[in-house]
Motif scaffolding. Structure first.
Motif, short mmCIF file in Angstrom:
data_model
loop_
_atom_site.label_atom_id
_atom_site.label_comp_id
_atom_site.label_asym_id
_atom_site.label_seq_id
_atom_site.Cartn_x
_atom_site.Cartn_y
_atom_site.Cartn_z
N ILE A 195 -4.43 3.77 -9.52
CA ILE A 195 -3.49 3.99 -10.62
C ILE A 195 -2.46 2.88 -10.51
O ILE A 195 -1.87 2.67 -9.44
N LEU B 157 3.82 7.15 1.53
CA LEU B 157 2.65 6.27 1.47
C LEU B 157 2.97 4.97 2.21
O LEU B 157 4.14 4.67 2.47
N VAL C 28 -4.34 5.81 -0.97
CA VAL C 28 -4.24 7.28 -0.99
C VAL C 28 -5.67 7.80 -0.92
O VAL C 28 -6.37 7.83 -1.93
N SER C 29 -6.11 8.17 0.28
CA SER C 29 -7.49 8.61 0.48
C SER C 29 -8.45 7.55 -0.08
O SER C 29 -8.33 6.38 0.27
N GLU C 30 -9.37 7.92 -0.97
CA GLU C 30 -10.37 6.95 -1.46
C GLU C 30 -9.84 6.08 -2.59
O GLU C 30 -10.55 5.22 -3.10
N SER C 31 -8.59 6.31 -3.01
CA SER C 31 -8.00 5.57 -4.14
C SER C 31 -6.79 4.78 -3.67
O SER C 31 -6.49 4.72 -2.48
N GLU C 32 -6.09 4.16 -4.61
CA GLU C 32 -4.86 3.44 -4.28
C GLU C 32 -3.84 3.62 -5.39
O GLU C 32 -4.20 3.78 -6.56
N ILE C 33 -2.59 3.56 -5.01
CA ILE C 33 -1.52 3.30 -5.96
C ILE C 33 -1.28 1.80 -5.91
O ILE C 33 -1.13 1.23 -4.82
#
Lengths: 135, 135
Positions: free
Chosen positions: B10, B30, B50-55
């Motif tokens: 995101i 984070l 963030v786990s399997e995703s990213e900010i």
């Protein structure tokens, strides 16, 4: 210290739950898992899983809600992002201690009956962030 | 048929990369993994997994970009969401066949040197969606 576990969902404000499916399902290939009415938030929600997260299409069932006003003013689009946390009460207390404003003093009831709160977007770089704990 | 694998990131539009860290790192907990300059997109990016995703905090390095104009007009906030796909070329071709407009005819180079494209937000319910393939 309470921790963020993952992105639980990205919520998209929509004018109705049906017509956006021609994009999200038929064109993008996601599948609607279920829909839910969330009386506590005066919204209806369509859930489209994406790996460990979800896209949630959210539509207000009452014109007085923040979501209804958002749609009126800005039109359909990304409304908020939601992080799943390991301990919501602890996270809320830690954020308040650090001077971060929350939109409610106590947890609210989210879709699925779980507890959540929102962080004030003015304290989060213009982003509306939901924190959510799965019981 | 090409498939969406997960939420890759995101992207949050920010006025600079430093000051938002007081919220995302110090308050939300984070951690910034690295920053990257992406000349092809005229942006600099801070990555917070963030786990399997990213900010991703994204900041324009040139005033002429769409991102710079977005920041001028709307201020900081959620800019786009990015889905990782298994086959970008196939996905682009299928979307075009279904009448969905893309912002470029060919893939563009994203952070990390991987290929991506954007879907026109008018065809995606007001949401700017990036599609991204990891090579």
């Amino acid at each position: 210290m309470a921790k963020i576990l993952k992105i639980n969902h990205i919520a998209i404000a929509v004018n109705d739950l049906e017509s956006p499916l021609s994009f999200w399902q038929d064109k993008l290939g996601l599948s609607i898992e279920h829909t839910e009415n969330v009386p506590s938030e005066k919204t209806e929600v369509a859930f489209l899983p994406v790996s460990e997260s979800e896209i949630e299409l959210i539509h207000p069932t009452d014109d007085s809600t923040g979501l209804a006003k958002y749609l009126d003013k800005k039109g359909p689009g990304i409304h908020h992002i939601c992080f799943e946390v390991d301990n919501l009460i602890e996270m809320m207390s830690e954020l308040k201690e650090k001077g971060v404003r929350l939109l409610s003093d106590e947890p609210r009831i989210a879709a699925g009956g779980n507890q959540m709160c929102f962080i004030h977007p003015k304290d989060a770089g213009g982003v509306l962030i939901e924190l959510y704990e799965v019981k």
